[in-house]
Motif scaffolding. Structure first.
Motif, PDB file in Angstrom:
ATOM      1  N   ASP A  56       8.961 -12.056  10.351  1.00  0.00           N
ATOM      2  CA  ASP A  56      10.434 -11.630  10.417  1.00  0.00           C
ATOM      3  C   ASP A  56      11.109 -12.534   9.229  1.00  0.00           C
ATOM      4  N   SER A  57      10.578 -13.976   9.191  1.00  0.00           N
ATOM      5  CA  SER A  57      11.159 -14.612   7.974  1.00  0.00           C
ATOM      6  C   SER A  57      10.592 -14.362   6.735  1.00  0.00           C
ATOM      7  N   SER A  58       9.640 -13.478   6.429  1.00  0.00           N
ATOM      8  CA  SER A  58       9.114 -13.463   5.185  1.00  0.00           C
ATOM      9  C   SER A  58      10.513 -12.806   4.152  1.00  0.00           C
ATOM     10  N   ASP A  59      10.201 -12.831   2.917  1.00  0.00           N
ATOM     11  CA  ASP A  59      11.215 -12.680   2.143  1.00  0.00           C
ATOM     12  C   ASP A  59      10.430 -12.179   0.786  1.00  0.00           C
ATOM     13  N   LEU A  60      10.586 -10.759   0.190  1.00  0.00           N
ATOM     14  CA  LEU A  60      10.382 -10.464  -0.916  1.00  0.00           C
ATOM     15  C   LEU A  60      11.387 -10.347  -2.018  1.00  0.00           C
ATOM     16  N   GLY A  61      12.698 -10.892  -1.882  1.00  0.00           N
ATOM     17  CA  GLY A  61      13.532 -11.118  -3.051  1.00  0.00           C
ATOM     18  C   GLY A  61      14.791 -10.341  -2.547  1.00  0.00           C
ATOM     19  N   LEU A  62      14.797  -9.459  -1.270  1.00  0.00           N
ATOM     20  CA  LEU A  62      15.660  -8.405  -0.739  1.00  0.00           C
ATOM     21  C   LEU A  62      16.411  -9.028   0.469  1.00  0.00           C
ATOM     22  N   GLY A  63      16.344 -10.064   0.775  1.00  0.00           N
ATOM     23  CA  GLY A  63      16.339 -10.581   2.189  1.00  0.00           C
ATOM     24  C   GLY A  63      15.065 -10.832   3.060  1.00  0.00           C
ATOM     25  N   ASN A  67       1.598   3.827  -4.767  1.00  0.00           N
ATOM     26  CA  ASN A  67       0.878   2.832  -5.895  1.00  0.00           C
ATOM     27  C   ASN A  67       0.367   1.839  -4.895  1.00  0.00           C
ATOM     28  N   THR A  68      -0.606   1.461  -5.573  1.00  0.00           N
ATOM     29  CA  THR A  68      -1.371   0.263  -4.908  1.00  0.00           C
ATOM     30  C   THR A  68      -1.529  -1.221  -5.439  1.00  0.00           C
ATOM     31  N   ALA A  69      -2.013  -2.180  -4.859  1.00  0.00           N
ATOM     32  CA  ALA A  69      -2.279  -3.325  -5.669  1.00  0.00           C
ATOM     33  C   ALA A  69      -3.174  -4.162  -4.629  1.00  0.00           C
ATOM     34  N   THR A  70      -4.101  -5.224  -5.302  1.00  0.00           N
ATOM     35  CA  THR A  70      -4.879  -5.821  -4.437  1.00  0.00           C
ATOM     36  C   THR A  70      -4.546  -7.447  -4.880  1.00  0.00           C
ATOM     37  N   TYR A  71      -4.246  -8.127  -3.897  1.00  0.00           N
ATOM     38  CA  TYR A  71      -4.267  -9.656  -4.072  1.00  0.00           C
ATOM     39  C   TYR A  71      -5.429 -10.684  -3.759  1.00  0.00           C
ATOM     40  N   GLU A  72      -5.948 -11.016  -4.602  1.00  0.00           N
ATOM     41  CA  GLU A  72      -6.986 -11.905  -4.241  1.00  0.00           C
ATOM     42  C   GLU A  72      -6.478 -13.336  -3.931  1.00  0.00           C
ATOM     43  N   THR A  73      -7.555 -13.873  -3.186  1.00  0.00           N
ATOM     44  CA  THR A  73      -7.148 -15.298  -2.541  1.00  0.00           C
ATOM     45  C   THR A  73      -6.701 -16.402  -3.672  1.00  0.00           C
ATOM     46  N   SER A  74      -7.072 -16.333  -5.097  1.00  0.00           N
ATOM     47  CA  SER A  74      -6.865 -16.920  -6.064  1.00  0.00           C
ATOM     48  C   SER A  74      -5.510 -16.689  -6.667  1.00  0.00           C
ATOM     49  N   THR A  96       2.495 -15.253  -1.015  1.00  0.00           N
ATOM     50  CA  THR A  96       3.788 -14.517  -0.609  1.00  0.00           C
ATOM     51  C   THR A  96       3.301 -13.387   0.438  1.00  0.00           C
ATOM     52  N   TYR A  97       2.415 -12.806  -0.016  1.00  0.00           N
ATOM     53  CA  TYR A  97       2.044 -11.667   0.700  1.00  0.00           C
ATOM     54  C   TYR A  97       1.114 -11.905   2.105  1.00  0.00           C
ATOM     55  N   SER A  98       0.594 -12.999   1.905  1.00  0.00           N
ATOM     56  CA  SER A  98      -0.058 -13.443   3.215  1.00  0.00           C
ATOM     57  C   SER A  98       0.575 -13.813   4.296  1.00  0.00           C
ATOM     58  N   ASP A  99       2.097 -14.324   3.685  1.00  0.00           N
ATOM     59  CA  ASP A  99       2.759 -14.912   4.838  1.00  0.00           C
ATOM     60  C   ASP A  99       3.553 -13.761   5.448  1.00  0.00           C
ATOM     61  N   ARG A 100       3.615 -12.594   4.614  1.00  0.00           N
ATOM     62  CA  ARG A 100       4.410 -11.294   5.184  1.00  0.00           C
ATOM     63  C   ARG A 100       3.423 -10.525   6.045  1.00  0.00           C
ATOM     64  N   PHE A 101       2.336 -10.574   5.854  1.00  0.00           N
ATOM     65  CA  PHE A 101       1.152  -9.524   6.466  1.00  0.00           C
ATOM     66  C   PHE A 101       0.496 -10.520   7.587  1.00  0.00           C
ATOM     67  N   VAL A 102       0.957 -10.306   8.902  1.00  0.00           N
ATOM     68  CA  VAL A 102       0.567 -10.864  10.064  1.00  0.00           C
ATOM     69  C   VAL A 102      -0.815 -10.466  10.463  1.00  0.00           C
ATOM     70  N   ARG A 103      -1.517 -11.284  10.369  1.00  0.00           N
ATOM     71  CA  ARG A 103      -3.070 -11.223  10.904  1.00  0.00           C
ATOM     72  C   ARG A 103      -3.689 -12.494  11.584  1.00  0.00           C
TER      73      ARG A 103
END
Length: 222
Positions: free
Chosen positions: A65-72, A187-194, A200-207
């Motif tokens: 809930d607290s994650s923010d990608l720039g639009l709130g 559209n797709t994207a991959t975010y590597e750990t480095s 940013t995306y790790s904080d948004r994606f709960v796992r």
């Protein structure tokens, strides 16, 4: 799939000479409502056995809930449109394959058998933030380790009540993102750990990082 085939072959080889096989089904909590099916072969070598399981969980939170990608924050997006939000929804799933060595401790009380276990984990995690016409789905596959204990109480000749308490830990892994657009395209994207954007995306994606699990169910001994 290759990893699952290799894991199955290993368990089959390890249990080929075993005299007893236990098939179990448990349900409870592991970061959400969770169930597991397992096969256990005790006493493969003395008190040492092998257990393989597949668990499925519907997480309590899929998007933080607290994650923010720039639009709130996502909490803002979940508000109804009448309150200035986007009426966003969230859902996800966690599937975990486990392979453990077990060690039988015998009876700790009359009729109650116990064991401890530890081994490897392979988790497949997915979360979706759904805005109706647009969706963003995040997924990641991660290796981990886990340990715990199980206790069983015989109900009938071959049927037992079983309880399972344990912890799993999963290592960071790449995050895949698929955006489904209102136009029908993706559209797709991959975010590597480095990557700089990974946190940013790790904080948004709960796992799971560290996950506590508590399940209760039954097992049948063949």
């Amino acid at each position: 799939m290759k990893r699952l085939i290799a894991m199955t072959a290993l368990v089959t080889a390890a249990t080929a000479g075993a005299q007893t096989i236990e098939l179990g089904l448990t349900g409870g909590y592991a970061n959400g409502l969770s169930g597991e099916v397992f096969v256990h072969s005790p006493n493969v070598i003395g008190p040492v056995g092998v257990k393989v399981g597949v668990a499925y969980t519907r997480p309590v939170d899929a998007i933080r809930d607290s994650s923010d990608l720039g639009l709130g924050t996502f909490a803002d997006a979940k508000r109804p449109t009448s309150a200035g939000g986007l009426d966003a929804k969230e859902y996800g799933s966690h599937t975990v394959v486990s392979l453990d060595a077990t060690y039988g401790l015998g009876e700790i009380a009359p009729g109650i058998d116990t064991l401890v276990y530890a081994g490897g984990r392979y988790g497949m995690f997915k979360s979706t933030e759904d805005y109706g016409s647009n969706k963003s789905t995040y997924s990641a596959n991660a290796f981990g380790i886990g340990f715990g204990s199980m206790a069983s109480y015989a109900l009938t000749g071959n049927l037992s009540l079983v309880g399972d308490l344990g912890f799993d830990y999963f290592f960071n892994s790449n995050i895949n993102q698929v955006n489904t657009l209102a136009t029908g395209g993706t559209n797709t994207a991959t975010y590597e750990t480095s990557d700089a954007d990974y946190k940013t995306y790790s904080d948004r994606f709960v796992r799971p990082g560290t996950a506590f699990k508590a399940r209760l169910g039954v097992k049948y001994t063949f």
